[in-house]
Write an enzyme that holds these catalytic residues in place. Structure first.
Site, PDB file in Angstrom:
ATOM      1  N   LYS A   1      -1.315  -9.505   0.065  1.00 28.06           N
ATOM      2  CA  LYS A   1      -1.436  -8.166   0.641  1.00 28.06           C
ATOM      3  C   LYS A   1      -2.110  -8.145   2.017  1.00 28.06           C
ATOM      4  O   LYS A   1      -2.493  -7.101   2.521  1.00 28.06           O
ATOM      5  CB  LYS A   1      -2.173  -7.166  -0.280  1.00 28.06           C
ATOM      6  CG  LYS A   1      -1.762  -7.121  -1.690  1.00 28.06           C
ATOM      7  CD  LYS A   1      -0.351  -7.272  -2.044  1.00 28.06           C
ATOM      8  CE  LYS A   1       0.784  -6.538  -1.659  1.00 28.06           C
ATOM      9  NZ  LYS A   1       2.064  -7.220  -1.639  1.00 28.06           N
TER      10      LYS A   1
ATOM     11  N   GLY B   1      -0.491  -9.426   4.612  1.00 31.07           N
ATOM     12  CA  GLY B   1       0.571  -9.501   5.608  1.00 31.07           C
ATOM     13  C   GLY B   1       1.364 -10.805   5.569  1.00 31.07           C
ATOM     14  O   GLY B   1       1.887 -11.252   6.591  1.00 31.07           O
TER      15      GLY B   1
ATOM     16  N   HIS C   1      -0.261 -18.780  -1.204  1.00 36.61           N
ATOM     17  CA  HIS C   1      -1.490 -17.938  -1.301  1.00 36.61           C
ATOM     18  C   HIS C   1      -2.671 -18.765  -1.782  1.00 36.61           C
ATOM     19  O   HIS C   1      -3.731 -18.237  -2.084  1.00 36.61           O
ATOM     20  CB  HIS C   1      -1.310 -16.800  -2.318  1.00 36.61           C
ATOM     21  CG  HIS C   1      -0.349 -15.734  -1.919  1.00 36.61           C
ATOM     22  ND1 HIS C   1      -0.422 -15.093  -0.702  1.00 36.61           N
ATOM     23  CD2 HIS C   1       0.695 -15.182  -2.557  1.00 36.61           C
ATOM     24  CE1 HIS C   1       0.545 -14.202  -0.643  1.00 36.61           C
ATOM     25  NE2 HIS C   1       1.235 -14.242  -1.752  1.00 36.61           N
TER      26      HIS C   1
ATOM     27  N   LYS D   1       3.402   0.709   3.929  1.00 32.20           N
ATOM     28  CA  LYS D   1       3.129   1.499   5.134  1.00 32.20           C
ATOM     29  C   LYS D   1       2.921   0.618   6.356  1.00 32.20           C
ATOM     30  O   LYS D   1       3.261   0.983   7.467  1.00 32.20           O
ATOM     31  CB  LYS D   1       1.867   2.335   4.939  1.00 32.20           C
ATOM     32  CG  LYS D   1       2.055   3.580   4.121  1.00 32.20           C
ATOM     33  CD  LYS D   1       0.828   4.456   4.287  1.00 32.20           C
ATOM     34  CE  LYS D   1       1.023   5.807   3.637  1.00 32.20           C
ATOM     35  NZ  LYS D   1      -0.219   6.601   3.710  1.00 32.20           N
TER      36      LYS D   1
END
Ligand code: A3P
Length: 285
Positions: free
Chosen positions: A66, A68, A93, A252
């Site tokens: 989360k 990017g 990750h 968003k």
């Protein structure tokens, strides 16, 4: 051999089933080497430890979820595929220490790009994401916040993940590039140029005059990526009742959206936890 692989997979699965487990998010997480993982990813990290040997010209994109990842993948791919037919980047990750043989960056020789993000926006992004992938009743923001603030979230504690790569970037600045989501949103061209140089694919003067860095920024923008047909439809993965649609990676793409979901008090609390955890490191998030 396939027998050795089967035995390794069996051994790993057995090991994962013995790890401490805790429920709360869309699926239970297991604690392995001080980090929380989805169980299949703990197995994955064990395989990586045992068998992953990057090439010296590989680049690993290592991001907390989360922060990017999708954006960074697009940027690194767009920059490097100017010259090469195949992408050179691998995404991971994985937190640093569970992966690391002592000094793994020096011994692997590859480059690592790390990007972090304001923990408040990261948390809000994760909360939305968890409720998108799960068919279970929604996880309340308050409950998710208490788990995240304790350090209990996938690949968490969030702060250790950032801190370990931060320290490595100070020790090995040629090998580890540490970036922040907010900086790139603010000055995308500057950071795309820096990223290209780090990736060994610098823009020539002519390319800069021709506006190629600006073009990379445009091609990888939230608006552009989120409107691509391939990102709007279809599944990224499916496990049991967890269904991850590709569109879930685009919400968003803004800085500061946390104010629309968290109270100011929650914001202050998370900031003070971060201050405390990062104290003395020089890293400010
Ligand atoms: P929000 O949920 O705050 O919108 P990851 O790829 O690591 O899972 O991160 C997902 C976050 O990155 C989401 O944040 C997503 O909207 C945002 N994102 C995806 N593509 C982006 C882009 N091109 N530019 C900026 N942010 C982007």
């Amino acid at each position: 051999t396939s027998e050795a692989l089967a035995s390794e997979i069996h051994g790993t699965t057995d090991l994962v089933s013995k790890l401490p487990t805790r429920e709360g998010w869309s699926e239970p997480l297991v604690l392995y080497k001080n980090y929380w993982f989805r169980p299949h990813l703990a197995a994955n990290i064990m395989h990586v430890q045992n068998s992953f040997k990057p090439r010296h010209d590989d680049t690993i994109l290592a991001l907390n979820p989360k922060c990017g990842t999708t954006w960074m993948k697009a940027l690194a791919f767009t920059i490097t595929s100017r010259f090469r037919e195949a992408p050179i980047s691998k995404t991971s990750h994985h937190p640093y220490s569970p992966l690391a043989a002592p000094n793994f960056i020096a011994s692997w020789g590859c480059r690592v790009v790390y990007m972090c993000r304001d923990p408040k926006d990261t948390f809000v992004s994760r909360w939305h994401f968890e409720n998108r992938v799960s068919r279970e009743p929604n996880i309340s923001l308050e409950y998710a916040f208490s788990m995240f603030s304790e350090g209990f979230s996938a690949y968490g504690p969030f702060w250790y993940h950032c801190l370990e790569y931060w320290k490595e970037s100070i020790a090995n600045p040629d090998k580890v590039l540490f970036l922040k989501y907010e900086d790139i949103i603010l000055e995308p061209v500057k950071y795309v140029i820096r990223l290209a140089t780090f990736l060994g694919a610098p823009f020539s003067t002519k390319e800069e005059e021709d506006g190629i860095p600006e073009e990379v920024v445009r091609l990888c923008s939230f608006e552009k990526l989120s409107n691509l047909q391939t990102n709007q439809t279809g599944e990224f993965s499916r496990r049991g009742n967890l269904v991850l649609e590709k569109s879930a990676f685009f919400r968003k793409g803004k800085v500061g959206d946390w104010v629309n979901h968290m109270s100011e008090e929650m914001g202050r609390k998370l900031d003070s936890i971060m201050d405390e955890k990062l104290k003395g490191s020089g890293l400010v998030l």
